[in-house]
Design a protein around this motif. Structure first.
Motif, PDB file in Angstrom:
ATOM      1  N   UNK A 183      -0.222  -6.524 -12.250  1.00  0.00           N
ATOM      2  CA  UNK A 183      -1.055  -5.872 -11.128  1.00  0.00           C
ATOM      3  C   UNK A 183      -0.534  -6.373  -9.914  1.00  0.00           C
ATOM      4  N   UNK A 184      -0.482  -5.558  -8.678  1.00  0.00           N
ATOM      5  CA  UNK A 184      -0.323  -5.794  -7.399  1.00  0.00           C
ATOM      6  C   UNK A 184      -1.304  -5.393  -6.418  1.00  0.00           C
ATOM      7  N   UNK A 185      -1.805  -6.557  -5.406  1.00  0.00           N
ATOM      8  CA  UNK A 185      -2.652  -6.197  -4.447  1.00  0.00           C
ATOM      9  C   UNK A 185      -2.033  -6.426  -3.052  1.00  0.00           C
ATOM     10  N   UNK A 186      -2.728  -5.610  -2.065  1.00  0.00           N
ATOM     11  CA  UNK A 186      -2.341  -5.886  -0.776  1.00  0.00           C
ATOM     12  C   UNK A 186      -3.327  -6.421  -0.044  1.00  0.00           C
ATOM     13  N   UNK A 187      -3.318  -7.754   0.667  1.00  0.00           N
ATOM     14  CA  UNK A 187      -4.274  -8.347   1.068  1.00  0.00           C
ATOM     15  C   UNK A 187      -4.221  -8.501   2.845  1.00  0.00           C
ATOM     16  N   UNK A 188      -5.420  -8.386   3.278  1.00  0.00           N
ATOM     17  CA  UNK A 188      -5.279  -8.298   4.731  1.00  0.00           C
ATOM     18  C   UNK A 188      -6.302  -9.315   5.351  1.00  0.00           C
ATOM     19  N   UNK A 189      -6.275  -9.941   6.196  1.00  0.00           N
ATOM     20  CA  UNK A 189      -7.333 -10.899   6.690  1.00  0.00           C
ATOM     21  C   UNK A 189      -6.949 -11.433   8.179  1.00  0.00           C
TER      22      UNK A 189
END
Length: 711
Positions: free
Chosen positions: A509-515
């Motif tokens: 599984x691949x996620x894109x994180x933004x913070x």
């Protein structure tokens, strides 16, 4: 940077929690038999299964014959255990498998709260002479490169010692055995192979490594594959054995209690003595203070003595009440406080005319005493040809109340007993079954709870032979018949509940994180691969790449999580620890870091495998101990969280597709981010995190993650 780190950690925690769901718990009984032994001994093994949960379970038992490759796991039987009940499979090797010989047992169940024990004994006309051999969770086996220490061995005209090992995987290997004598000298060394899921016992380990007779010896075992190691010390005159399990150096502690030690006359003409062994595995000298607490007397100890144990030294004290305290008559507990971590093992035995009949009593760490919400479960209590005594040690400076409940094979409560203990008081209740109102001819189990820091134990004694078998009990959360409960509050909901699957091994599984951090938005992609899972362990690797200030950084993480799925609240989860290895490469330079985070007690984290609409919970603060190869040790409390399941069928569309999800909301109510709220969506079909949003107290979005690919 704090918020970016926070989001990543939360994501990993959610992913790894689901990775362990739905698999099977396993225990290994490293030794058992239906066989004729040396000196006219006649060995049998009884398997005991206790189910503290609120539903019946099916347990699978595999026979692992000695000295062969058992990787096919071809010999198995299934045993049903009632809710709250106990099933005893007498002479299990022959009655269940028709097998005459030696070996081990692999036990499987989809409920990790099960309690599995055995008693292996020499059956003679004058009664039985037995040893308690625990079933060890397979994840607790010695791993490749690890050392195990066995602190009680003897060879003389009166004793012989056998050494055995059982492989917990389909991987064969070898162990190297170093035997050290009572004078500190090296008695001998040899290596022994074992087969996949193989069991092997080396009779007379002294002769096998070339050592002469010695009654105060210890062994260090090193393995190259997962294995459980034990020794069996047998009285040559009575044929009575005592089992001694190998322990890691990390199990040495500063404070512990020997729950029972004696120099006294007992029932049926028995005469009791205690021998003690102490090992300092460190390099610095240990000053060790022993305090004797007389049975049924509270307050300060009745005698105190201090000894010095040099770094790496192993000391023996036979008849410890006389040799350490100078007492001609004594019966009680011994509190041990050391300036350096030490290991302690004792053998308490009945000195008969022909020989000894003994039981192993290891030192118990004080921090392992019963806590609020915990119980200890004991197996095989009987007054049918046996007598069962129960003991209790209050290791705190305040009074404690203890409740004992006795259960029959079908899970019906048959009696209760309560006792009050003063500060630091040890007491023993002879014939606990009779005191609980249980009639004769009974065999069953017991559960013990307390409102203070109490260490309970049970000793079951054969009336014919006067041979005792000591059981420390299995510690569980919750109440008997209701399963292991969580460390925090949970429950409620509308009654509409679903079961949650877990990612299959190999899922990627691949996620894109933004913070947002100090007005700047950071974005990073992270890919995780699920490798394996059991009911209590998961293994996940992840890779992240990001560019900051013109430099491209790559982080690879290898993470093991250790946890347990509860039965009360049903399907909820407790996190015990995580072990992480991280390699970070920036600008061509690579750094590595190993980090272990241990949560004491295990941190309750709410629903996991069974999730109900509207369900609420609170995750209480526990002590987090972080040991890092770069930054040392940090001990601090965790935050307190409140959670609610807002939906069990929320449809969420992200870049990776459209998913039917469980939506949970958690809010921090302590720590430096009080009022911050996280919403997370988890796919019901795969258990993979789909979306997560993090808001501050003004409901400003501070970070989010989104699933962008799933294979």
């Amino acid at each position: 940077m704090k918020r970016r780190w926070f989001v990543t950690v939360v994501m990993c925690g959610v992913v790894m929690a689901w990775a362990g769901i739905g698999a099977t718990a396993q225990w290994m009984v490293p030794a058992g038999a239906h066989a004729v032994g040396s000196e006219g001994t006649n060995w049998r093994t009884d398997l005991r299964l206790v189910n503290p949960s609120d539903t019946a379970v099916t347990v699978t038992v595999y026979l692992l014959k000695a000295n062969i490759n058992n990787s096919a796991l071809g010999n198995s039987v299934q045993v049903t255990v009632a809710s709250g009940g106990q099933t005893i499979v007498s002479d299990v090797f022959f009655s269940s498998f028709g097998f005459e010989g030696n070996g081990a047992l692999l036990v499987e169940c989809d409920n990790s709260d099960q309690v599995v024990t055995t008693r292996t004994y020499n059956q003679v006309p004058g009664g039985t002479y037995g040893q308690f051999i625990p079933a060890v969770p397979v994840q607790d086996a010695l791993q490749a490169g690890e050392e195990g220490h066995i602190l009680y061995l003897a060879k003389s005209d009166d004793f012989r010692t056998n050494l055995g090992f059982a492989a917990t995987t389909a991987q064969g290997g070898s162990v190297t055995v170093d035997l050290f004598l009572s004078n500190g000298g090296h008695g001998g060394q040899d290596s022994f192979t074992f087969k996949p899921y193989g069991q092997r016992q080396i009779n007379d380990i002294f002769a096998a490594v070339g050592a002469g007779a010695n009654t105060g010896s210890r062994i260090v075992v090193t393995t190259n594959a997962p294995v459980i190691v034990y020794a069996s010390v047998v009285d040559e005159n009575t044929g009575d054995p005592v089992a001694v399990m190998a322990v890691r150096e990390s199990q040495a502690v500063l404070e512990q209690v020997i729950t029972a030690a004696a120099r006294a006359a007992g029932a049926e003409g028995s005469v009791w003595r205690t021998d003690l062994r102490i090992f300092n595995p460190g390099s610095e000298n240990a000053l060790v203070e022993f305090t004797y607490h007389k049975k049924a007397r509270s307050g300060a100890g009745q005698a105190t003595a201090t000894i010095s144990v040099g770094g790496g030294n192993f000391d023996t004290y036979d008849d410890v009440m006389m040799s350490i305290f100078g007492l001609s008559s004594a019966n009680g507990a011994i509190r041990v406080v050391s300036s350096q971590p030490v290991m302690i093992f004792t053998r308490t035995f009945n000195q008969g005319v022909l020989g000894t009949y003994g039981q192993a009593i290891p030192g118990e760490p004080l921090d392992g005493a019963l806590a609020e919400g915990q119980m200890r479960v004991f197996t095989g209590l009987s007054n049918d040809g046996f007598r069962s005594n129960a003991g209790f040690v209050n290791v705190s400076n305040t009074d404690a109340h203890v409740d004992v409940s006795v259960w029959d094979a079908s899970g019906i409560s048959r009696g209760d007993y309560s006792i009050d203990l003063g500060a630091n008081e040890m007491d023993q209740v002879d014939d606990i079954l009779g005191n609980a109102g249980v009639g004769s001819g009974f065999t069953g189990s017991a559960s013990v709870v307390a409102d203070g820091a109490v260490v309970p134990f049970v000793s079951v004694i054969d009336n014919l032979s006067n041979d005792p078998v000591y059981e420390a009990g299995a510690q569980r959360w919750g109440t008997f018949g209701g399963g292991g409960g969580g460390g925090g509050g949970g429950g409620g909901g509308s009654g509409n509940c679903v079961s949650l699957d877990f990612p299959e091994p190999g899922t990627e599984a691949t996620w894109r994180f933004r913070t947002e951090e100090e007005g700047e938005m950071y974005e990073v992609e992270s890919t995780s691969v699920f490798h394996s899972s059991t009911l209590t362990t998961s293994h996940v690797t992840s890779v992240q790449e990001m560019t900051i200030g013109g430099f491209t950084g790559r982080t690879e993480a290898d993470v093991y999580a250790y946890f347990r799925i509860l039965n009360n609240p049903q399907g909820h989860l407790e996190q015990e620890r995580t072990e992480t290895h991280v390699e970070t490469t920036v600008g061509g330079f690579t750094t590595e870091e190993d980090t272990t985070v241990t949560l004491t007690p295990p941190e309750y984290q709410g629903p996991a495998t069974r999730v109900c609409d509207g369900e609420t919970w609170t995750s209480p603060s526990v002590t987090s101990t972080t040991v890092s190869s770069s930054f040392g040790t940090i001990v601090e409390p965790t935050e307190i969280w409140e959670g609610v399941i807002e939906s069990i069928d929320d449809v969420k569309t992200v870049e990776a597709g459209t998913f039917t999800c469980i939506l949970r909301k958690t809010t921090e109510i302590s720590g430096d981010s009080i009022g911050w709220t996280t919403y997370s969506w988890t796919d019901r079909a795969t258990g993979v995190l789909v979306k997560m949003d993090l808001y501050d107290t003004t409901m400003t979005l501070m970070g989010d993650s989104e699933l962008i690919d799933l294979n």
